[in-house]
Design a protein around this motif. Structure first.
Motif, PDB file in Angstrom:
ATOM      1  N   PHE A 245      33.749  38.677  30.741  1.00  0.00           N
ATOM      2  CA  PHE A 245      32.723  39.711  30.593  1.00  0.00           C
ATOM      3  C   PHE A 245      32.989  40.554  29.352  1.00  0.00           C
ATOM      4  CE2 PHE A 245      31.569  38.547  34.841  1.00  0.00           C
ATOM      5  CZ  PHE A 245      30.240  38.916  34.971  1.00  0.00           C
ATOM      6  N   ALA A 246      34.266  40.832  29.077  1.00  0.00           N
ATOM      7  CA  ALA A 246      34.603  41.628  27.898  1.00  0.00           C
ATOM      8  C   ALA A 246      34.167  40.910  26.622  1.00  0.00           C
ATOM      9  CB  ALA A 246      36.102  41.908  27.872  1.00  0.00           C
ATOM     10  N   GLU A 247      34.422  39.616  26.544  1.00  0.00           N
ATOM     11  CA  GLU A 247      34.030  38.838  25.366  1.00  0.00           C
ATOM     12  C   GLU A 247      32.516  38.772  25.209  1.00  0.00           C
ATOM     13  OE1 GLU A 247      37.618  35.526  25.022  1.00  0.00           O
ATOM     14  OE2 GLU A 247      35.951  35.160  26.403  1.00  0.00           O
ATOM     15  N   ALA A 248      31.807  38.751  26.347  1.00  0.00           N
ATOM     16  CA  ALA A 248      30.353  38.564  26.319  1.00  0.00           C
ATOM     17  C   ALA A 248      29.580  39.872  26.253  1.00  0.00           C
ATOM     18  CB  ALA A 248      29.921  37.765  27.549  1.00  0.00           C
ATOM     19  N   GLY A 249      30.281  41.015  26.183  1.00  0.00           N
ATOM     20  CA  GLY A 249      29.601  42.291  26.049  1.00  0.00           C
ATOM     21  C   GLY A 249      29.421  43.055  27.338  1.00  0.00           C
ATOM     22  N   GLY A 250      30.181  42.665  28.374  1.00  0.00           N
ATOM     23  CA  GLY A 250      30.050  43.330  29.670  1.00  0.00           C
ATOM     24  C   GLY A 250      31.073  44.421  29.924  1.00  0.00           C
ATOM     25  N   GLY A 251      31.761  44.873  28.885  1.00  0.00           N
ATOM     26  CA  GLY A 251      32.748  45.935  29.046  1.00  0.00           C
ATOM     27  C   GLY A 251      34.043  45.450  29.669  1.00  0.00           C
ATOM     28  N   LYS A 252      34.828  46.384  30.194  1.00  0.00           N
ATOM     29  CA  LYS A 252      36.131  46.057  30.779  1.00  0.00           C
ATOM     30  C   LYS A 252      36.022  45.717  32.257  1.00  0.00           C
ATOM     31  CE  LYS A 252      38.776  48.912  27.546  1.00  0.00           C
ATOM     32  NZ  LYS A 252      39.745  50.035  27.399  1.00  0.00           N
ATOM     33  N   TYR A 253      34.931  45.130  32.626  1.00  0.00           N
ATOM     34  CA  TYR A 253      34.689  44.759  34.020  1.00  0.00           C
ATOM     35  C   TYR A 253      35.579  43.590  34.419  1.00  0.00           C
ATOM     36  CZ  TYR A 253      32.193  42.473  37.884  1.00  0.00           C
ATOM     37  OH  TYR A 253      31.868  41.867  39.058  1.00  0.00           O
ATOM     38  N   ALA A 254      36.298  43.738  35.530  1.00  0.00           N
ATOM     39  CA  ALA A 254      37.139  42.666  36.064  1.00  0.00           C
ATOM     40  C   ALA A 254      37.073  42.702  37.579  1.00  0.00           C
ATOM     41  CB  ALA A 254      38.582  42.821  35.593  1.00  0.00           C
ATOM     42  N   ALA A 255      36.996  41.536  38.191  1.00  0.00           N
ATOM     43  CA  ALA A 255      36.869  41.479  39.652  1.00  0.00           C
ATOM     44  C   ALA A 255      37.463  40.186  40.195  1.00  0.00           C
ATOM     45  CB  ALA A 255      35.407  41.615  40.074  1.00  0.00           C
ATOM     46  N   ASP A 256      38.711  39.926  39.850  1.00  0.00           N
ATOM     47  CA  ASP A 256      39.401  38.759  40.417  1.00  0.00           C
ATOM     48  C   ASP A 256      39.579  38.932  41.920  1.00  0.00           C
ATOM     49  OD1 ASP A 256      39.696  37.361  38.102  1.00  0.00           O
ATOM     50  OD2 ASP A 256      41.749  37.986  37.718  1.00  0.00           O
ATOM     51  N   VAL A 257      39.454  37.840  42.642  1.00  0.00           N
ATOM     52  CA  VAL A 257      39.862  37.808  44.042  1.00  0.00           C
ATOM     53  C   VAL A 257      41.276  37.239  44.071  1.00  0.00           C
ATOM     54  CG1 VAL A 257      39.456  36.726  46.288  1.00  0.00           C
ATOM     55  CG2 VAL A 257      37.521  37.557  44.948  1.00  0.00           C
ATOM     56  N   TRP A 258      42.213  37.971  44.675  1.00  0.00           N
ATOM     57  CA  TRP A 258      43.600  37.511  44.683  1.00  0.00           C
ATOM     58  C   TRP A 258      44.039  37.081  46.087  1.00  0.00           C
ATOM     59  CZ3 TRP A 258      46.218  40.384  48.168  1.00  0.00           C
ATOM     60  CH2 TRP A 258      45.842  41.719  48.367  1.00  0.00           C
ATOM     61  N   TYR A 259      45.063  36.258  46.122  1.00  0.00           N
ATOM     62  CA  TYR A 259      45.721  35.848  47.357  1.00  0.00           C
ATOM     63  C   TYR A 259      47.209  36.110  47.169  1.00  0.00           C
ATOM     64  CZ  TYR A 259      41.337  33.271  47.849  1.00  0.00           C
ATOM     65  OH  TYR A 259      40.018  32.934  47.918  1.00  0.00           O
ATOM     66  N   GLY A 260      47.836  36.790  48.134  1.00  0.00           N
ATOM     67  CA  GLY A 260      49.231  37.134  47.932  1.00  0.00           C
ATOM     68  C   GLY A 260      49.979  37.447  49.210  1.00  0.00           C
ATOM     69  N   VAL A 261      51.272  37.699  49.050  1.00  0.00           N
ATOM     70  CA  VAL A 261      52.178  37.899  50.179  1.00  0.00           C
ATOM     71  C   VAL A 261      52.589  39.364  50.256  1.00  0.00           C
ATOM     72  CG1 VAL A 261      54.311  37.132  51.289  1.00  0.00           C
ATOM     73  CG2 VAL A 261      53.038  35.560  49.802  1.00  0.00           C
ATOM     74  N   MET A 262      52.526  39.919  51.477  1.00  0.00           N
ATOM     75  CA  MET A 262      52.959  41.292  51.730  1.00  0.00           C
ATOM     76  C   MET A 262      53.911  41.313  52.916  1.00  0.00           C
ATOM     77  SD  MET A 262      49.439  43.499  51.407  1.00  0.00           S
ATOM     78  CE  MET A 262      48.677  43.815  49.822  1.00  0.00           C
ATOM     79  N   ALA A 263      54.714  42.358  52.971  1.00  0.00           N
ATOM     80  CA  ALA A 263      55.644  42.557  54.083  1.00  0.00           C
ATOM     81  C   ALA A 263      55.417  43.953  54.661  1.00  0.00           C
ATOM     82  CB  ALA A 263      57.082  42.425  53.592  1.00  0.00           C
ATOM     83  N   PRO A 264      55.930  44.214  55.854  1.00  0.00           N
ATOM     84  CA  PRO A 264      55.902  45.600  56.340  1.00  0.00           C
ATOM     85  C   PRO A 264      56.668  46.501  55.384  1.00  0.00           C
ATOM     86  CG  PRO A 264      56.486  44.071  58.109  1.00  0.00           C
ATOM     87  CD  PRO A 264      56.539  43.290  56.829  1.00  0.00           C
TER      88      PRO A 264
END
Length: 330
Positions: A245-264
């Motif tokens: 989006f930044a390259e195409a003129g959409g500003g600093k818009y970012a919206a990755d969907v992430w998958y990750g590991v968490m602990a208590p």
């Protein structure tokens, strides 16, 4: 009155040696981690993308660390059941959460109705994969670029439709974030799931969708949908010719969907380091990259404090959007 007795000359060294031996024995009795199977809780049903990635990680981590990582699917309540199970578990490394981006949307959608804090109750360890959000349109829509799309939306505010998998979904938040960042008014059309969105896009009933790449990659590859931009800091290895989006003129818009590991929260540092290493090695493994690409995902490992900061930022952003739109999940 007690009299001080002088110990024999050999007594003190003997006591020191005995104490050292006792400490050594105590240390030796502390089992190395992991000493038993590890439970990896997933808030989605078996067979979905989150579950598939979780099982791949569980297999790798189990072989790497020498104990089975057992996937425990706890679907329901928008992953709240799984998160609650992990938040209330001991912080000993034997109960972990395999989470996704929707974890950071819970506070905004369920304000005051959950028993855990999405930030403070957990220790983010590492992401292992991301799925970029991609703006797709049907080939029949008279736009060839992101600039064309934005010009069309500005010319007739509220006319351009954007379909998502539902109110409060990751696509809904991604759509709203893009519109806000660029001063646009889009017509949000919520569906019950991602599949009907893709169907109506291909049929021309919808103008656009901010979709996870994995859900539309086959249609992009076959030419049934056109990708205008990916909402990532850099281009996706799966769509190297599609600009950010930044390259195409959409500003600093970012919206990755992430998958990750968490602990208590409160996980011992030594255990956290082992798990983070396993996650980084998993994301950097050639077989992992190939597996993730087949699902429309990119390998990624953002770990420790950087992952924690990302989670906190997302919670703040999504909570504000949910309040502004008066979004509340049932």
């Amino acid at each position: 009155m007690f009299k001080k007795k002088n110990l024999p000359a050999l007594a003190l060294p003997t006591l020191v040696v005995a104490a050292a031996l006792a400490a050594g024995a105590s240390f030796a009795q502390t089992p190395a981690y992991p000493a038993k199977p590890v439970r990896l809780v997933v808030g989605f049903a078996a067979g979905g993308p989150t579950d598939v990635v979780a099982r791949a990680f569980a297999d790798y981590a189990g072989r790497s660390l020498g104990q089975p990582f057992i996937v425990d699917n706890k679907p329901g309540a928008n992953t709240i059941l799984a998160a609650q199970a992990v938040a209330s578990a001991p912080a000993d490394g034997y109960t972990l959460l395999f989470a996704a981006t929707n974890h950071t949307m819970i506070p905004g959608l369920y304000s005051g109705r959950v028993k855990f804090d999405a930030v403070k109750s957990f220790q983010p360890l590492c992401t292992v994969s991301t799925s970029p959000t991609v703006l797709v349109v049907p080939p029949g829509l008279p736009v060839k670029s992101l600039a064309d799309y934005m010009a069309r939306a500005r010319k007739e505010p509220g006319r351009t439709t954007a379909g998502t998998a539902g109110m409060g979904s990751s696509g809904h938040f991604a759509t709203e974030m893009f519109a806000r960042a660029n001063g646009l008014q889009l017509n949000h059309v919520p569906y019950k799931g991602a599949a009907p969105v893709v169907t109506d896009l291909m049929g021309g009933q919808l103008d656009s969708s901010f979709a996870t790449l994995g859900s539309v990659l086959p249609q992009i590859k076959s030419g049934k949908l056109t990708a205008l931009a990916v909402a990532s800091p850099k281009r996706s290895s799966l769509l190297p010719d599609v600009p950010t989006f930044a390259e195409a003129g959409g500003g600093k818009y970012a919206a990755d969907v992430w998958y990750g590991v968490m602990a208590p929260a409160g996980l011992p540092a030594a255990i956290a380091q082992q798990l983070e290493k396993a996650a980084r090695d998993f994301a950097g493994n050639a077989a992992t990259v190939e597996k993730l690409h087949s699902l429309g995902l990119d390998a990624d490992s953002t770990c420790g404090q950087a992952f924690g900061s990302q989670v906190a930022r997302e919670v703040t952003t999504y909570t504000q959007i949910a309040r502004d739109l008066d979004l509340k999940a049932d």
